[in-house]
Design a protein around this motif. Structure first.
Motif, PDB file in Angstrom:
ATOM      1  N   VAL A  77      56.960  58.069  46.381  1.00  0.00           N
ATOM      2  CA  VAL A  77      57.168  57.002  45.377  1.00  0.00           C
ATOM      3  C   VAL A  77      55.754  56.253  45.042  1.00  0.00           C
ATOM      4  N   TYR A  78      55.528  56.259  43.789  1.00  0.00           N
ATOM      5  CA  TYR A  78      54.406  56.119  43.088  1.00  0.00           C
ATOM      6  C   TYR A  78      54.355  54.563  42.304  1.00  0.00           C
ATOM      7  N   LEU A  79      53.174  53.785  42.133  1.00  0.00           N
ATOM      8  CA  LEU A  79      53.344  52.504  41.503  1.00  0.00           C
ATOM      9  C   LEU A  79      51.946  52.652  40.732  1.00  0.00           C
ATOM     10  N   GLN A  80      52.015  53.118  39.144  1.00  0.00           N
ATOM     11  CA  GLN A  80      51.088  52.589  38.377  1.00  0.00           C
ATOM     12  C   GLN A  80      50.845  51.547  37.856  1.00  0.00           C
ATOM     13  N   MET A  81      49.815  50.813  38.277  1.00  0.00           N
ATOM     14  CA  MET A  81      49.453  49.352  38.027  1.00  0.00           C
ATOM     15  C   MET A  81      48.295  49.351  36.942  1.00  0.00           C
ATOM     16  N   ASN A  82      48.628  49.017  35.623  1.00  0.00           N
ATOM     17  CA  ASN A  82      47.655  48.747  34.525  1.00  0.00           C
ATOM     18  C   ASN A  82      47.437  47.331  34.087  1.00  0.00           C
ATOM     19  N   SER A  83      46.343  46.937  33.662  1.00  0.00           N
ATOM     20  CA  SER A  83      46.095  45.530  33.075  1.00  0.00           C
ATOM     21  C   SER A  83      46.453  44.521  34.423  1.00  0.00           C
ATOM     22  N   LEU A  84      45.700  44.790  35.221  1.00  0.00           N
ATOM     23  CA  LEU A  84      45.976  44.004  36.537  1.00  0.00           C
ATOM     24  C   LEU A  84      45.332  42.721  36.412  1.00  0.00           C
ATOM     25  N   LYS A  85      46.379  41.550  36.917  1.00  0.00           N
ATOM     26  CA  LYS A  85      45.989  40.231  36.943  1.00  0.00           C
ATOM     27  C   LYS A  85      45.671  39.648  38.307  1.00  0.00           C
ATOM     28  N   PRO A  86      44.800  38.590  38.376  1.00  0.00           N
ATOM     29  CA  PRO A  86      44.581  38.066  39.679  1.00  0.00           C
ATOM     30  C   PRO A  86      45.782  37.655  40.426  1.00  0.00           C
ATOM     31  N   GLU A  87      46.981  37.196  39.769  1.00  0.00           N
ATOM     32  CA  GLU A  87      48.338  36.990  40.097  1.00  0.00           C
ATOM     33  C   GLU A  87      48.885  38.159  40.651  1.00  0.00           C
ATOM     34  N   ASP A  88      48.627  39.253  40.668  1.00  0.00           N
ATOM     35  CA  ASP A  88      48.964  40.606  41.011  1.00  0.00           C
ATOM     36  C   ASP A  88      48.683  40.762  42.586  1.00  0.00           C
ATOM     37  N   THR A  89      47.796  40.083  42.916  1.00  0.00           N
ATOM     38  CA  THR A  89      47.049  40.038  44.478  1.00  0.00           C
ATOM     39  C   THR A  89      48.192  39.785  45.575  1.00  0.00           C
ATOM     40  N   GLY A  90      48.108  40.832  46.387  1.00  0.00           N
ATOM     41  CA  GLY A  90      49.164  40.692  47.568  1.00  0.00           C
ATOM     42  C   GLY A  90      49.047  41.728  48.321  1.00  0.00           C
ATOM     43  N   ILE A  91      49.958  41.930  49.308  1.00  0.00           N
ATOM     44  CA  ILE A  91      50.314  42.971  50.053  1.00  0.00           C
ATOM     45  C   ILE A  91      51.591  43.894  49.460  1.00  0.00           C
TER      46      ILE A  91
END
Length: 121
Positions: A77-91
């Motif tokens: 499974v894949y997760l493409q993450m675009n337009s990342l924001k600081p609140e996306d930070t985590g494990i």
């Protein structure tokens, strides 16, 4: 069964990352696969899921920015993450509901160890 995540790292706000998670071991079939994340001091939360038929579900906070996909032949499974924001930070943790054999119809949840995603402002 083992789930191994890859692709995390440090990225600036507005950037992109692509996570992958490969399942290996004794696998008869995989139902839903998904990504969850846990920020420091917060509970683990759902990011996105995808069924074996490729139906998807996203948290409101990532809709339009993240895309989940899977390769059934590779149990990945894949997760493409675009337009990342600081609140996306985590494990970020991978999850898969796995059926181990043809003798039982039960799917069991399996978790990866997680991969760190850090988005700087």
């Amino acid at each position: 069964v083992q789930l191994v995540e890859a692709g995390g790292g440090l990225v600036q706000a507005g950037g992109s990352l692509r996570l992958s998670c490969a399942a290996s071991g004794t696998i008869f079939s995989i139902n839903t696969m998904g990504w969850y994340r846990q920020a420091p001091g917060k509970q683990r939360e759902l990011v996105a899921t995808i069924t074996s038929g490729s139906s998807t579900n996203y948290a409101d906070s990532v809709k339009g920015r993240f895309t989940i996909s899977r390769d059934n032949a590779k149990n990945t499974v894949y997760l493409q993450m675009n337009s990342l924001k600081p609140e996306d930070t985590g494990i970020y943790y991978c999850n898969a509901d796995i059926r181990y054999s043809g003798y039982s119809i039960t799917h069991y949840p399996n978790w990866g160890r997680g991969t760190q995603v850090t988005v700087s402002s």
